[in-house]
Design a protein around this motif. Structure first.
Motif, mmCIF file in Angstrom:
data_model
loop_
_atom_site.group_PDB
_atom_site.id
_atom_site.type_symbol
_atom_site.label_atom_id
_atom_site.label_comp_id
_atom_site.label_asym_id
_atom_site.label_seq_id
_atom_site.Cartn_x
_atom_site.Cartn_y
_atom_site.Cartn_z
ATOM 1 N N ASP A 257 0.836 -1.214 0.000
ATOM 2 C CA ASP A 257 0.000 0.000 0.000
ATOM 3 C C ASP A 257 0.866 1.257 0.000
ATOM 4 O OD1 ASP A 257 -2.219 -1.556 0.022
ATOM 5 O OD2 ASP A 257 -2.840 -1.103 2.076
ATOM 6 N N PHE A 258 1.889 1.243 0.830
ATOM 7 C CA PHE A 258 2.792 2.402 0.934
ATOM 8 C C PHE A 258 3.440 2.709 -0.415
ATOM 9 C CE2 PHE A 258 7.221 3.780 1.478
ATOM 10 C CZ PHE A 258 7.023 4.999 2.096
ATOM 11 N N LYS A 259 3.921 1.678 -1.085
ATOM 12 C CA LYS A 259 4.597 1.873 -2.370
ATOM 13 C C LYS A 259 3.632 2.348 -3.441
ATOM 14 C CE LYS A 259 8.349 -1.427 -1.576
ATOM 15 N NZ LYS A 259 8.961 -2.730 -1.989
ATOM 16 N N LYS A 260 2.411 1.830 -3.447
ATOM 17 C CA LYS A 260 1.432 2.207 -4.467
ATOM 18 C C LYS A 260 1.037 3.680 -4.344
ATOM 19 C CE LYS A 260 -0.598 -2.320 -5.421
ATOM 20 N NZ LYS A 260 -1.762 -3.218 -5.206
ATOM 21 N N ILE A 261 0.863 4.158 -3.120
ATOM 22 C CA ILE A 261 0.497 5.571 -2.934
ATOM 23 C C ILE A 261 1.619 6.472 -3.431
ATOM 24 C CG2 ILE A 261 0.062 7.375 -1.214
ATOM 25 C CD1 ILE A 261 -2.334 5.621 -1.723
ATOM 26 N N ASN A 262 2.858 6.115 -3.138
ATOM 27 C CA ASN A 262 3.984 6.934 -3.594
ATOM 28 C C ASN A 262 4.150 6.881 -5.108
ATOM 29 O OD1 ASN A 262 5.425 8.308 -1.359
ATOM 30 N ND2 ASN A 262 5.487 6.246 -0.500
ATOM 31 N N GLU A 263 3.805 5.756 -5.701
ATOM 32 C CA GLU A 263 3.819 5.673 -7.161
ATOM 33 C C GLU A 263 2.795 6.621 -7.767
ATOM 34 O OE1 GLU A 263 3.185 1.610 -8.155
ATOM 35 O OE2 GLU A 263 5.179 0.957 -7.476
ATOM 36 N N GLU A 264 1.623 6.729 -7.153
ATOM 37 C CA GLU A 264 0.583 7.649 -7.641
ATOM 38 C C GLU A 264 1.050 9.096 -7.529
ATOM 39 O OE1 GLU A 264 -2.176 6.813 -9.258
ATOM 40 O OE2 GLU A 264 -1.438 4.760 -9.049
ATOM 41 N N LEU A 265 1.704 9.432 -6.431
ATOM 42 C CA LEU A 265 2.236 10.786 -6.256
ATOM 43 C C LEU A 265 3.276 11.101 -7.320
ATOM 44 C CD1 LEU A 265 2.728 11.049 -2.374
ATOM 45 C CD2 LEU A 265 0.925 12.091 -3.743
ATOM 46 N N TYR A 293 4.370 -4.569 11.911
ATOM 47 C CA TYR A 293 5.055 -3.276 12.033
ATOM 48 C C TYR A 293 6.571 -3.426 11.936
ATOM 49 C CZ TYR A 293 7.019 0.888 14.220
ATOM 50 O OH TYR A 293 7.769 2.010 14.484
ATOM 51 N N GLU A 294 7.125 -4.426 12.601
ATOM 52 C CA GLU A 294 8.578 -4.595 12.582
ATOM 53 C C GLU A 294 9.084 -4.839 11.164
ATOM 54 O OE1 GLU A 294 10.523 -3.979 15.030
ATOM 55 O OE2 GLU A 294 8.822 -3.624 16.383
ATOM 56 N N ILE A 295 8.361 -5.649 10.400
ATOM 57 C CA ILE A 295 8.759 -5.915 9.004
ATOM 58 C C ILE A 295 8.611 -4.643 8.166
ATOM 59 C CG2 ILE A 295 8.222 -7.266 6.941
ATOM 60 C CD1 ILE A 295 7.150 -9.459 8.845
ATOM 61 N N PHE A 296 7.477 -3.979 8.363
ATOM 62 C CA PHE A 296 7.185 -2.761 7.598
ATOM 63 C C PHE A 296 8.223 -1.677 7.886
ATOM 64 C CE2 PHE A 296 5.093 1.427 7.491
ATOM 65 C CZ PHE A 296 4.674 1.466 6.169
ATOM 66 N N LYS A 297 8.514 -1.451 9.153
ATOM 67 C CA LYS A 297 9.455 -0.398 9.542
ATOM 68 C C LYS A 297 10.830 -0.640 8.943
ATOM 69 C CE LYS A 297 11.571 1.842 13.549
ATOM 70 N NZ LYS A 297 11.711 1.830 15.024
ATOM 71 N N GLU A 298 11.298 -1.869 9.014
ATOM 72 C CA GLU A 298 12.635 -2.198 8.496
ATOM 73 C C GLU A 298 12.737 -1.882 7.003
ATOM 74 O OE1 GLU A 298 15.687 -6.049 8.116
ATOM 75 O OE2 GLU A 298 13.757 -6.240 9.167
ATOM 76 N N GLU A 299 11.703 -2.252 6.250
ATOM 77 C CA GLU A 299 11.736 -2.050 4.801
ATOM 78 C C GLU A 299 11.617 -0.568 4.432
ATOM 79 O OE1 GLU A 299 12.365 -4.281 2.425
ATOM 80 O OE2 GLU A 299 12.727 -5.718 4.039
ATOM 81 N N VAL A 300 10.744 0.160 5.120
ATOM 82 C CA VAL A 300 10.502 1.574 4.792
ATOM 83 C C VAL A 300 11.684 2.443 5.203
ATOM 84 C CG1 VAL A 300 9.019 3.578 5.248
ATOM 85 C CG2 VAL A 300 8.000 1.335 4.849
ATOM 86 N N GLU A 301 12.306 2.131 6.346
ATOM 87 C CA GLU A 301 13.466 2.920 6.773
ATOM 88 C C GLU A 301 14.646 2.732 5.823
ATOM 89 O OE1 GLU A 301 14.153 1.927 10.872
ATOM 90 O OE2 GLU A 301 12.830 3.550 11.569
ATOM 91 N N LYS A 302 14.695 1.584 5.137
ATOM 92 C CA LYS A 302 15.739 1.390 4.123
ATOM 93 C C LYS A 302 15.586 2.394 2.984
ATOM 94 C CE LYS A 302 16.391 -3.617 4.752
ATOM 95 N NZ LYS A 302 16.172 -4.947 4.104
ATOM 96 N N LEU A 303 14.353 2.852 2.778
ATOM 97 C CA LEU A 303 14.068 3.812 1.704
ATOM 98 C C LEU A 303 14.316 5.258 2.148
ATOM 99 C CD1 LEU A 303 10.739 2.198 0.402
ATOM 100 C CD2 LEU A 303 13.043 1.965 -0.580
#
Length: 426
Positions: A257-265, A293-303
């Motif tokens: 979901d996070f990636k799709k919203i940023n793609e739209e932007l 959350y732990e999985i999500f946070k790790e991946e998003v902080e890499k970005l």
């Protein structure tokens, strides 16, 4: 009803005509010219007004015409000027010329205003043309036409922070907690159909404006799901808070979901996609959210994003998000969404172009077109030698004769200026 776009036709007032008149008092046997000038036509002005939140008042009436100037009068009396017509819009409204697509004005603050159609100039009465050698001119000058154009109005909300994310992730609940706004909240998609604004008052005495933008979906950049209507309201924001449902209770992948919203932007506006973005994982009170959350946070902080955990339902983690955002806002400069390339030249420059003269040749006839000459034609008496001389002097001053010579005109060739036709002789 929230209306954030309107299309209008605006027509400024025409200038009044100058008049031909002479003094006829009994004790003034040789009365001179006394024809007064016409009044200027009224402008059409767009002005930002804090008392408005929508363009609804302008949505259902498309045509606006300003008052024309009055014709001049006898005894050197000038005609009254036409009244200006002022249309009020909410702050944050962009005024765009429909034909060219260029921006006429970006009205950000209360009281900002712009002329979108300039009134015509009043014509000169015959008293104006009196000289030492021309004591009794029998001609006057017609007023010029007021400008007219189609314009579009686009409201882009003035907010420091925009809340983005898929529908039903908790944006409205978060807004209702941190501000006094009362958005409609329910447990179904697209509860929010129009943007909501609220003022955040921090515990340190600072404040900023936050906008809850209706939920985005895939294809929003193409207008799917009213995407354009939603996305335009985050263009002015300095910072985006991206709220994600990390619970996975609806079978959705929060990282996807996070990636799709940023793609739209990115597809809608690359500059907007580059704004500072704080990511908030919401619905942490739901069982199973911690593991996600732990999985999500790790991946998003890499970005390269800062990630917070929050439960809007229990208000856990809300203060931490606000405390982080507030000092960052002070360091970010105000956003500029209209570049110089997008701006329309000033209306003064456009008005001057009306004096441009075009000459074409069709079947040995020299055809002259000029808005300025068209106005003069209506005020010239071609049966009066003095009036005719005046018209010839105008053609000379505007370079018409010089241009005709350059084009190879010969004695006896036919010249046409709108309805007027005459043979040219050196």
């Amino acid at each position: 009803m929230f209306v954030d776009k309107a299309k209008l036709f605006v027509k400024a007032g025409n200038g009044g005509n100058g008049v031909v008149a002479f003094r006829r008092e009994i004790y003034v046997p040789a009365g001179g010219p006394s024809g007064g000038n016409g009044g200027n036509g009224g402008n059409i002005v767009i002005e930002a007004d804090n008392g408005l939140r929508t363009l609804m008042d302008l949505k259902y009436k498309q045509k606006y015409v300003a008052q024309s100037g009055e014709d001049g009068k006898k005894k050197n009396m000038e005609g009254a000027h036409g009244e200006e017509l002022v249309l009020h819009v909410p702050p944050g409204t962009i005024v765009r010329d429909e034909e060219s697509g260029l921006v006429i004005a970006d009205l950000k603050e209360h009281g900002d205003k712009a002329i979108v159609a300039r009134g015509g100039r009043g014509g000169k009465g015959n008293a104006f043309f009196k000289t030492a050698t021309r004591q009794a001119p029998r001609f006057a000058k017609a007023g010029t036409s007021g400008e007219e154009r189609w314009i579009t109005l686009e409201l882009k909300l003035l907010a420091d922070v925009g809340l983005i994310g898929f529908p039903n992730v908790g944006k409205s609940t978060f807004l209702s907690i941190v501000t006094k706004a009362k958005p409609k909240i329910a447990n179904y998609h697209f509860t929010t159909l129009t943007p909501n604004l609220g003022v955040v008052q921090t515990r340190f005495g600072d404040s900023f404006v936050m906008a809850d933008i209706p939920g985005l979906i895939e294809g929003a950049h193409e207008g799917i799901g009213l995407g354009h209507e939603f996305l335009r309201h985050v263009e002015r924001t300095k910072l985006l808070i991206h709220i994600v449902d990390v619970s996975g209770m609806e079978g959705r992948d929060p990282l996807d979901d996070f990636k799709k919203i940023n793609e739209e932007l990115q597809k809608y506006n690359a500059v907007l996609a580059g704004r500072t973005q704080v990511v908030v994982a919401n619905k942490m009170d739901i069982p199973g959210a911690n593991e996600n959350y732990e999985i999500f946070k790790e991946e998003v902080e890499k970005l390269g994003y800062k990630v917070f955990s929050m439960s809007a339902a229990t208000r856990s983690g809300v203060d931490e998000v606000i405390d982080y955002v507030c000092p960052i806002l002070k360091e970010i400069e105000d956003t500029q969404i209209v570049s110089e390339e997008d701006m329309m030249p000033s209306l003064d420059m456009i008005s001057q172009s009306e004096d441009d003269i075009s000459i074409s040749v069709e079947e040995d006839v020299y055809i002259i077109e000029s808005k300025a000459l068209d106005n003069i034609l209506y005020s010239v008496d071609f049966d009066d030698m003095e009036s005719l001389r005046y018209f010839q002097s105008v053609l000379e001053k505007k370079g018409v004769f010089a241009k005709l010579k350059e084009m190879g005109i010969k004695d006896g060739d036919l010249v046409k200026i709108y309805e007027l036709e005459f043979e040219y002789y050196e």
